[in-house]
Structures are given as structure tokens and as C-alpha cells.
Design an enzyme around this catalytic site. Structure first.
Site, PDB file in Angstrom:
ATOM      1  N   GLU A  58       0.943  -1.428   0.079  1.00  0.00           N
ATOM      2  CA  GLU A  58       0.081  -0.049  -0.154  1.00  0.00           C
ATOM      3  C   GLU A  58       0.970   1.139   0.093  1.00  0.00           C
ATOM      4  OE1 GLU A  58      -3.689  -1.852   2.628  1.00  0.00           O
ATOM      5  OE2 GLU A  58      -2.606   0.063   3.130  1.00  0.00           O
ATOM      6  N   ASP A 110      -6.196   9.258  10.094  1.00  0.00           N
ATOM      7  CA  ASP A 110      -4.974   8.693  10.330  1.00  0.00           C
ATOM      8  C   ASP A 110      -4.256   9.344  11.844  1.00  0.00           C
ATOM      9  OD1 ASP A 110      -3.906   6.852   8.472  1.00  0.00           O
ATOM     10  OD2 ASP A 110      -4.295   8.442   7.048  1.00  0.00           O
ATOM     11  N   TYR A 142     -10.855  -4.538   3.367  1.00  0.00           N
ATOM     12  CA  TYR A 142      -9.787  -3.897   4.427  1.00  0.00           C
ATOM     13  C   TYR A 142     -10.542  -4.040   5.701  1.00  0.00           C
ATOM     14  CZ  TYR A 142      -6.043  -1.134   6.389  1.00  0.00           C
ATOM     15  OH  TYR A 142      -5.050  -0.552   7.370  1.00  0.00           O
TER      16      TYR A 142
END
Lengths: 405, 276
Positions: B52, B63, B178
Site C-alpha cells: 500500500e 490517520d 480491508y
């Protein structure tokens, strides 16, 4: 950019949260269930007369609404043109329009059984309003504030703490309002079950832009009635300052379908829109996606978000509510800008002529009133939203005037 | 998709081998273009099965601090979308099998232009996309056009994605799913291995796609634990932290930068391989 005029400017957003191409729900999957839950809860609350009654009661007895529509007689004489009125939202409890929206959201959070309230704040006005309502209802309150703003808005930080809120200085990114919003979103992603995110402006993922607008529309609705009573007709023009754009959206919204009313939004031009230091997203930016919505943003050619600059911390944000972006593209509202220096001049004039110390945010609108009012005839009725009082800004202004307090 | 993408081929191979994939995340251009290319080229040899590659963004809202800092390092070193795609092309000159997934936020793609981005990403050798702030509600923006052009669009499923919502999330997902192991941001809490296993089984009841698990995985032991039930383990914050720890005072790469990251990747690869 101009698109064809819709039949009504008051039908947005659509069911996916779009105003034309603007708005939407650009959030991480973790937040989607929360966003959908909030949308459903808000839709249900709006239909519930008990919620409406509770909110109206708090607005009247706690916030102090309706706020007056005041004829600024000496300013009008000084400018020698349009008859200038101020909508006095700086007289609200906590000193700005922010509390209108906060009361709506906090009452909604209570209905939803949420016990932990988070908020972002720039100048601290939304943070103070949120801390105030949380104190009133005994809710835990966490306010994210850029470390830079914590330093330059110390009195508001102290107010929030007195009211029992935890103020978290944000040092990620560049430590300003946009980073505070990132951090609030990170908190929400991490605490989805019990937490309600009380956004302070007409931005963010759907339903926030529409919901915050609805809560602030009390400003425009009152103005319409008050003007009818004072002058027996609609105003000819409305003018308000825009950061994210909640006070402006609140004043404008009830008038969008009255074509005789000219509507003007004033962005912060900082040191000039031709410099790198401004906060004028529409005048100096372009459409992009940030903080859950598509809207005009300040960014570079790679889509990286730029820092905004304004003398007014409340306008210091690189985006604008998506409905404003749409109103700009449709041409219904004109967006112009005022510089730091113009706002300071307006500040001084307002103190001197009207005995009102305005916040630096509405001074941007006032600066344009000073420019436009003299070009209008005496029967022209102009309403400016005095959306905040200036107590919080006296240190900033003193600094710019070279005065040591 | 007749021939299938490198991602589909890789998961098929690993299924035959009976093990999970190690999916490694680094940010394109962190700490600089050259070091990033060297690292990228060395990852497969150290045990990365899928890469990734983060497209840096100023405001990575989902994040944690490690990846935010990594993004800013890359941007400060002059990284942009053109260079990120160039990095992939240069990687592809030497490696035509390791899948590359570009991961990031929508605005830099939107500004680059969706059509142009898809065309250039395909040409560079990109196999799939993960765009954090594009939930299924915004599928028409990028997901559908990307799928039509043969790119995989990998969606995040989270602990808040309940059985009612899961089908919506899976509808236009391809390549793999994911699973975000924690309700939180990258690199924050450590995942609870048994709850992750339950969640993976739940997702597998709804799809035949491989399920990779990430967010909060830092050690070989955690990787092994997750690999016992999942088809892939994603590690990101730990790797970009290893980059950060190796930099000199000016923030530039040192002799140890690539080596430190590769050492950690090898350990994690061992973990993943010992998981079943």
C-alpha cells in the site's frame, strides 16, 4: 461559473446531502453509521413539536432571543446613503450567534442519549457556546483548538475551562482551526458510541450544513418579521461576514426566494486575496473535498490544503459551507472580500459612532457596508448581521493599533 | 475482469500456499523520493506480499500521528501526485508481480482529475485504490469509474459496519476487503485478536473476497495472531515510525533508514508465515 436558476433556492440539500455539486458525505466508513444516525435523529426531532418547543423556550429564556434589529442611525448619517440596520446577534448569551446552533445540537444530542460532546473551535466562540450548553445540561465537553489559537485566544480558553470543558490544544498539522477539526473527527472515529460531534458552522458531512443552517435561520426569520414591523416591507439588501458561513447562512436563508433582496457575503481577504495570506475560499479558492464535504477550498495545484489567514480567528478557515458554494455558482448571492485593514477601520468607526464594540468577524461585513451604503439611495434598507461582540478581540486590536494593555 | 489484477493473482497464490498476505504501508516520498523508491523496491524481497503506497495529504483525518507526520515529511520533501505515480512506474520497471494499492484521501485525486488519475494510475502499474473518505454513498465519484477501467477498489469495513450495512459496503468492493480492527485512527489502539477473528468470520459470511486486517498492528506476534484467521495483515504506522526513527536531525534519510524498515518487515513476514 453560473448555472441556470432553480425554481427555489430553499429546497436543498437533496437526500444525499448535495447542493448542486457541493456538500455530500465524504467521511471514513467508521463515521458513516453515526452520520446516518444523526440524519435520522434530526429528521425525527424536526417533526416533533416537543423538541421545537423546548428549543424555542431555551432560545428565548437562556439565549435571549429575539435579538433586536437596530437602526444604526449615526452610521447611516455618516455614510450618507442606505438606511443601515444591525441584527444584534452579539447580544446573545455568550456574545455571538454560535449559541443558536449549539442549543439545537445539544438538545438533539440529549434526545439521542449521547453523553460526551466534542467540538472544534478557532476563535473560541463556538467552543465557549458549546461549553456553556454542556454546563447547563451536565454533559462532558471536550473542545479541540489549534495550539496557535489557544495562545492567541487565552480569555476564551479560560472561559471554556471555567465552564467545565476540557480544552485540547492541537499540535498536529499546522495547529489551527482546520487541524482542530481533523482532530475532532479523529476523536469521533475513536468514540463513536457515546459521542456527539457539535460542529460550529454550516460545513462538514451531511446533515451538518443543512442542520446548522436550520438552527441559525432564526436570525433571518426574526429579521424578516422585525423589518416588516419597522418598515412594513422586506429589506433591500443583506450583508454578512463569512468564515465557514453559519451566521450568513442563517440571515440569508429565509430571504433566498425573495428576488428583490440583494444578498452579499463577505469573506476575509487577510492581507489581500492576491497574497498567500487570506481566508477567501470563494474569491481565491476552487472546489475540492475536505472535512466531509465538497466546497470551495484554499489549496495548491496538487490538492494540498493551504493555511488561511485572517486577523479574525473566527474567519481563519480554508473552506466555506457547501451551500454558499452553490449560492455563488447560481449567482443568487454575491461573494466579495474585506482585508484585515478594512476590518480594523470598520471596528474603530463602529465603536466611535454606534457605541458598539463589534467582533472582528462582522467588521468584515461592516467594511463593505461602509463601501456600498453610500452608493445606495436613502430609502434603501440594508441589514448587516452583527454576529459577535468584540470583547474577545480587544487584545488583537490593541496589538494592531500599537497599544499595550 | 477477465485476467484479474495482480491483487487477485497474489491472493490466489497465497491461498494455495496456505498463508496470509503481509500488506505493508509506506507513504510515497517519505522521507524523500529517492529513499522512498529504494525502500519500495526492497519491500517484496523482505517479505511484503502487497504494497500500500500512501498518497500524501495535508489533512489525513482518519490517520494517527505517525502517518500524519509521514505525509508531511513527504510533502515537505516535494512529493506530489505526479511523483507518486512516477514512483509506481519506476517500481514496475523491476517488479511486475507485486500488487500496488494507492491509499489516501480524495482531494488530491479530485484535483488531479478523476479520469486522468485512473488513466495514469493504470499506465503506471497501480492495481487498486483505497480512498478513505469515499464511503459507498459516494461511489459514483471514483469507485465506479475505477472498477470499469479494471482497477480494484478496496473498501474499509469497520467495527461500526453492522450486518445491515455490510452488504452496502461490499457491493462495489473488489480485490480484498480491508477490515479496520479498531474504532479509531491508524496506529492507535491495539486490536483485540479474538474480536478481530469474529469480525473476519462475519465479513466472510457476506463475501468471497479475501479479508485483510489493519490499524494498530505493530509486532510479529500480533501479525501472527491476526494471520491465523484473516487473509492478510496490514502494517503501516509501525513502518513509518521506523522511518522516522532512522532520520537525521534535518529529517533526511540515513544509512539505516531502508535497513531498519526492511528488518521490521522481515520480522512481520515471519509472524504472518507462522500464523497458521
Amino acid at each position: 461559473m453560473s448555472t441556470s436558476a432553480p425554481n427555489s433556492y430553499r429546497t436543498g440539500p437533496d437526500e444525499t446531502g448535495l447542493f448542486g455539486i457541493y456538500g455530500g458525505r465524504f467521511v471514513a466508513e467508521t463515521l458513516m453509521p453515526n452520520i446516518l444516525e444523526l440524519e435520522a435523529a434530526y429528521a425525527a426531532a424536526r417533526k416533533d413539536p416537543a423538541y421545537e418547543a423546548e428549543l424555542t423556550d431555551f432560545l428565548e429564556h437562556y439565549v435571549g432571543r429575539p435579538s433586536p434589529l437596530y437602526f444604526a442611525e449615526r452610521l447611516t448619517e455618516h455614510l450618507g446613503g442606505a438606511k443601515v440596520y444591525f441584527k444584534r446577534d452579539e447580544l446573545n448569551h455568550t456574545g455571538a450567534h454560535k449559541i443558536n446552533n449549539v442549543m439545537g445540537q445539544i438538545l438533539l444530542a440529549r434526545r439521542m442519549g449521547k453523553t460526551r460532546i466534542i467540538a472544534e473551535t478557532g476563535a473560541g466562540q463556538h467552543g465557549v457556546a458549546t461549553a456553556t450548553a454542556c454546563a447547563r445540561f451536565g454533559l462532558e465537553c471536550i473542545v479541540y483548538m489549534g495550539a496557535t489559537d489557544v495562545d492567541r485566544q487565552a480569555p476564551n480558553v479560560f472561559r471554556m475551562k471555567l465552564l467545565g470543558a476540557e480544552v485540547v490544544p492541537v499540535t498536529s498539522g499546522r495547529s489551527t482551526l482546520k487541524d482542530a477539526m481533523n482532530e475532532a473527527l479523529r476523536d469521533w472515529v475513536s468514540n463513536v458510541e457515546d459521542t456527539f460531534y457539535c460542529i460550529g458552522t454550516v460545513a462538514g458531512p451531511h446533515p451538518y450544513p443543512a442542520m446548522v443552517r436550520d438552527f441559525q435561520a432564526v436570525i433571518g426569520n426574526e429579521t424578516k418579521q422585525q423589518m416588516q414591523k419597522r418598515e412594513g416591507r422586506l429589506p433591500d439588501s443583506l450583508i454578512a461576514a463569512i468564515g465557514g458561513g453559519s451566521n450568513a447562512m442563517g440571515l440569508f436563508y429565509p430571504f433566498l426566494d425573495d428576488p428583490s433582496v440583494e444578498i452579499i457575503g463577505v469573506e476575509a481577504a487577510g492581507r489581500g486575496v492576491d497574497t498567500d495570506e487570506h481566508a477567501a475560499s470563494i474569491t481565491g479558492g476552487r472546489p475540492g473535498v475536505l472535512h466531509g464535504n465538497r466546497t470551495y477550498l484554499l489549496m495548491d495545484d496538487d490538492g494540498q490544503i493551504n493555511e488561511a489567514h485572517s486577523i479574525s480567528a473566527g474567519l481563519d478557515y480554508p473552506g466555506i459551507g457547501p451551500e454558499h458554494s452553490w449560492l455563488n455558482d447560481t449567482g443568487r448571492v454575491s461573494y466579495i472580500s474585506a482585508t484585515d485593514d478594512e476590518a480594523l477601520e470598520a471596528f474603530k468607526l463602529c465603536c466611535k459612532l454606534e457605541g458598539i464594540i463589534p467582533a472582528l468577524e462582522p467588521c468584515h461585513a461592516l467594511a463593505k457596508v461602509m463601501e456600498i451604503a453610500p452608493t445606495k439611495p436613502a430609502e434603501h434598507l440594508m441589514v448587516m448581521n452583527m454576529c459577535g461582540r468584540g470583547d474577545k478581540d480587544i487584545f488583537t486590536v490593541a496589538g494592531h493599533l500599537g497599544v499595550k494593555l | 475482469m477477465s485476467a484479474g489484477t495482480r491483487i487477485e493473482a497474489r491472493f490466489a497464490e497465497l491461498k494455495a500456499e496456505g498463508r496470509a498476505a503481509l500488506v505493508t504501508f509506506i507513504t510515497a516520498g517519505d522521507p524523500g523520493y529517492d529513499a522512498s523508491l529504494e525502500l519500495l523496491r526492497a519491500l517484496p524481497g523482505a517479505g511484503a506480499d502487497i504494497i500500500e503506497l500512501g498518497m500524501p495529504f495535508t489533512d489525513p483525518m482518519a490517520d494517527g500521528p505517525a502517518i500524519q507526520a509521514s505525509s508531511l515529511r513527504a510533502l515537505n520533501a516535494g512529493q506530489n501526485m505526479v511523483k507518486t505515480l512516477k514512483l509506481v512506474s519506476e517500481f514496475r520497471e523491476q517488479d511486475d508481480t507485486t500488487p500496488i494499492v494507492l491509499m489516501g484521501y480524495y482531494n488530491p485525486i479530485y484535483i488531479y482529475g478523476v479520469e486522468r488519475f485512473i488513466t495514469d494510475a493504470k499506465a503506471a502499474g497501480v492495481d487498486g485504490l483505497i480512498v478513505v473518505d469515499l464511503p459507498p454513498e459516494e461511489d459514483h465519484e471514483l469507485c465506479i469509474p475505477a472498477l470499469e477501467r479494471g482497477l480494484n477498489f478496496i473498501r474499509l469495513a469497520t467495527p461500526t459496519t453492522d450486518d445491515k450495512r455490510l452488504p452496502k459496503v461490499l457491493t462495489n468492493t473488489s480485490g480484498f476487503v480491508y477490515y479496520v480492527s479498531v474504532t479509531g485512527i491508524t496506529g492507535s489502539k491495539a486490536p483485540d485478536i479474538s474480536r478481530v477473528a469474529e469480525a473476519v468470520s462475519r465479513i466472510k459470511r457476506h463475501t468471497d473476497l479475501p479479508v485483510a486486517v489493519g490499524f494498530g498492528v505493530r509486532t510479529a506476534e500480533q501479525a501472527a495472531g491476526i494471520a491465523s484467521g484473516a487473509d492478510g495483515v496490514v502494517v503501516g504506522s509501525a513502518l513509518v515510525s521506523a522511518i522516522k526513527d532512522s532520520l537525521d536531525d534535518t529529517g533526511a534519510a540515513t544509512e539505516t533508514t531502508v535497513g531498519n524498515v526492511l528488518k521490521l518487515v522481515s520480522e512481520l513476514a515471519h509472524g504472518v508465515r507462522s500464523g497458521r
